[in-house]
Scaffold this motif. Structure first.
Motif, mmCIF file in Angstrom:
data_model
loop_
_atom_site.group_PDB
_atom_site.id
_atom_site.type_symbol
_atom_site.label_atom_id
_atom_site.label_comp_id
_atom_site.label_asym_id
_atom_site.label_seq_id
_atom_site.Cartn_x
_atom_site.Cartn_y
_atom_site.Cartn_z
ATOM 1 N N PHE A 4 10.521 42.413 3.487
ATOM 2 C CA PHE A 4 10.035 42.675 4.837
ATOM 3 C C PHE A 4 10.333 44.110 5.261
ATOM 4 C CE2 PHE A 4 10.193 42.721 9.446
ATOM 5 C CZ PHE A 4 9.016 42.060 9.769
ATOM 6 N N GLY A 5 11.502 44.633 4.896
ATOM 7 C CA GLY A 5 11.861 45.996 5.272
ATOM 8 C C GLY A 5 10.896 47.032 4.732
ATOM 9 N N PHE A 142 14.108 51.605 13.494
ATOM 10 C CA PHE A 142 14.414 51.639 12.071
ATOM 11 C C PHE A 142 13.918 50.343 11.418
ATOM 12 C CE2 PHE A 142 17.800 54.984 11.095
ATOM 13 C CZ PHE A 142 17.380 55.807 12.112
ATOM 14 N N PRO A 143 13.323 50.437 10.239
ATOM 15 C CA PRO A 143 12.929 49.214 9.533
ATOM 16 C C PRO A 143 14.140 48.334 9.273
ATOM 17 C CG PRO A 143 11.960 51.149 8.505
ATOM 18 C CD PRO A 143 12.969 51.653 9.501
ATOM 19 N N GLN A 152 16.394 35.988 2.151
ATOM 20 C CA GLN A 152 15.835 37.255 2.614
ATOM 21 C C GLN A 152 14.349 37.090 2.894
ATOM 22 O OE1 GLN A 152 16.452 40.311 -0.284
ATOM 23 N NE2 GLN A 152 15.153 41.834 0.722
ATOM 24 N N GLY A 153 13.858 37.778 3.921
ATOM 25 C CA GLY A 153 12.455 37.698 4.267
ATOM 26 C C GLY A 153 11.575 38.540 3.360
ATOM 27 N N PHE A 154 10.492 37.943 2.870
ATOM 28 C CA PHE A 154 9.478 38.630 2.075
ATOM 29 C C PHE A 154 8.114 38.344 2.692
ATOM 30 C CE2 PHE A 154 13.008 38.208 -0.812
ATOM 31 C CZ PHE A 154 12.965 39.324 -1.621
ATOM 32 N N VAL A 155 7.153 39.217 2.407
ATOM 33 C CA VAL A 155 5.787 39.011 2.884
ATOM 34 C C VAL A 155 4.910 38.741 1.677
ATOM 35 C CG1 VAL A 155 3.833 40.005 4.131
ATOM 36 C CG2 VAL A 155 6.182 40.559 4.835
ATOM 37 N N ASN A 156 4.227 37.590 1.705
ATOM 38 C CA ASN A 156 3.368 37.239 0.570
ATOM 39 C C ASN A 156 1.966 37.821 0.763
ATOM 40 O OD1 ASN A 156 1.898 35.522 2.256
ATOM 41 N ND2 ASN A 156 2.984 33.675 1.600
ATOM 42 N N VAL A 161 5.434 35.488 6.263
ATOM 43 C CA VAL A 161 6.827 35.816 5.991
ATOM 44 C C VAL A 161 7.509 34.567 5.440
ATOM 45 C CG1 VAL A 161 9.014 36.622 6.944
ATOM 46 C CG2 VAL A 161 6.869 37.507 7.861
ATOM 47 N N VAL A 162 8.038 34.690 4.233
ATOM 48 C CA VAL A 162 8.731 33.571 3.600
ATOM 49 C C VAL A 162 10.145 34.014 3.238
ATOM 50 C CG1 VAL A 162 6.604 32.570 2.685
ATOM 51 C CG2 VAL A 162 7.869 34.225 1.308
ATOM 52 N N PHE A 163 11.041 33.042 3.120
ATOM 53 C CA PHE A 163 12.441 33.360 2.822
ATOM 54 C C PHE A 163 12.809 32.865 1.434
ATOM 55 C CE2 PHE A 163 12.278 33.879 7.342
ATOM 56 C CZ PHE A 163 13.187 34.903 7.593
ATOM 57 N N LEU A 164 13.298 33.805 0.615
ATOM 58 C CA LEU A 164 13.722 33.530 -0.750
ATOM 59 C C LEU A 164 15.156 34.010 -0.929
ATOM 60 C CD1 LEU A 164 10.492 34.841 -2.526
ATOM 61 C CD2 LEU A 164 10.999 32.462 -1.885
ATOM 62 N N GLU A 165 15.745 33.687 -2.045
ATOM 63 C CA GLU A 165 17.127 34.092 -2.319
ATOM 64 C C GLU A 165 17.295 35.596 -2.108
ATOM 65 O OE1 GLU A 165 21.085 33.206 -3.291
ATOM 66 O OE2 GLU A 165 19.387 31.880 -2.880
#
Length: 337
Positions: A4-5, A142-143, A152-156, A161-165
């Motif tokens: 996400f950052g 700031f990002p 941790q948040g990721f963008v697919n 926004v999904v959360f993975l290890e």
């Protein structure tokens, strides 16, 4: 999948990033203490006049948007403390080329060529012996990475926004900051290090939305046409908002202060924005600008002051923090120290 950052960095500062065409002010997506009138910047200018009692210094604004704050401070100093003008160097730190052009134009329109303005693309490119660094709503721009109980948040690819290890470095960072759920800002530690490289003696005055502890909840939100969107409103698909709205989160001043402390600099001052402005001489500033006004004209000017003090508007939702290499540099700014 992208962290996400990384996505937020591109959202705000990429080639088509939001801050390259940001709409700030009552007619934009959001407004700040600077955009509602001259008294915020003038009050900081009043603090600068005290700072300059110790000798020459550079007034350095980081994250200046169009440059209203530094212009307001310069106009106040030129009008009411003209003897201090030769002691001051006027500087903006701005990485975005589009904003550098707007800042030069705004300065020329309001100040003219009598006072030179220097603009540097980074703190690394700037050097001076003594500096008064100022930032308004910088840290919340700031990002940040999103963290939630070890994930941790990721963008697919579909914008969700999904959360993975989480990566180990982020887990360690969250543990140190006491965050089980929320945002972890990127780049603040590097900012602190850059201040030390830019000047040998300095104070850093910052105003931002946040609190002095980790919230342990998501504060990340969007602003579009003054309408806020919380995380739940956009986490399913960020694409309609990407680079078209402001995205921000609360500042955890406790964590920011730790970065300064690790470099050997203490936080000298922390308070609500309304209290800080009063201690920097807001009442004195208003009286100076309006000594010849009365009646309806005076009442109109007061409309620009109220949002700065009103607890339900900008007065208490925003905080002020000051860090300095020498406590005396900070104590010059506030009557309460």
């Amino acid at each position: 999948m992208r962290p996400f950052g990384e996505v937020m960095q591109e959202w705000l500062y990429g080639e088509s990033g939001y801050y390259r065409h940001a709409k700030v002010g009552r007619a934009g997506d959001f407004y700040t203490s600077v955009s509602i009138g001259r008294y915020f910047g003038s009050t900081i200018g009043n603090g600068l006049a005290r700072f300059l009692e110790e000798g020459e210094a550079s007034f350095v604004e980081i994250g200046a948007s169009r440059g209203e704050l530094i212009s307001d401070a310069a106009l106040f100093l030129r009008r009411f403390f003209p003897e201090k003008i030769p002691l001051c160097r006027w500087v903006i730190i701005e990485p975005l080329e589009e904003l550098r052009a707007l800042q030069r134009q705004h300065w020329e329109e309001r100040i003219g060529g009598a006072l030179p303005l220097e603009i540097f693309p980074s703190l690394e490119a700037f050097r001076c012996s003594r500096a008064f660094f100022v930032a308004n709503e910088l840290l919340d721009a700031f990002p940040c990475e999103l963290f939630w109980e070890g994930k941790q948040g990721f963008v697919n690819p579909s914008g969700e926004v999904v959360f993975l290890e989480a990566e180990e470095w982020l887990k360690e960072r969250a543990l140190k900051a006491g965050v089980s759920k929320g945002e972890l800002a990127l780049g603040v530690e590097e900012l602190v290090s850059s201040l030390f490289k830019s000047a040998s003696s300095w104070s850093f005055l910052t105003f931002d939305y946040g609190q002095d502890f980790p919230r342990n909840d998501f504060s990340i939100r969007l602003y579009q046409n003054h309408q806020p969107f919380n995380f739940a409103d956009f986490k399913g698909d960020i694409r309609p908002f990407f680079a078209q709205s402001d995205i921000t989160s609360d500042v955890n001043f406790e964590e920011v202060s730790r970065y300064f402390k690790e470099q050997g600099v203490q936080r000298i001052y922390f308070n609500r924005q309304n209290r800080a402005l009063l201690e920097m001489g807001l009442v004195e500033v208003v009286e100076k600008w309006n000594s010849e006004l009365s009646g309806e004209a005076y009442a109109k000017e007061m409309l620009s002051v109220r949002p700065l003090l009103d607890p339900s508007l900008l007065g208490e939702r925003f905080k002020c923090a000051c860090f300095a290499t020498d406590e005396r540099l900070c104590s010059k700014l506030f009557w309460g120290l």
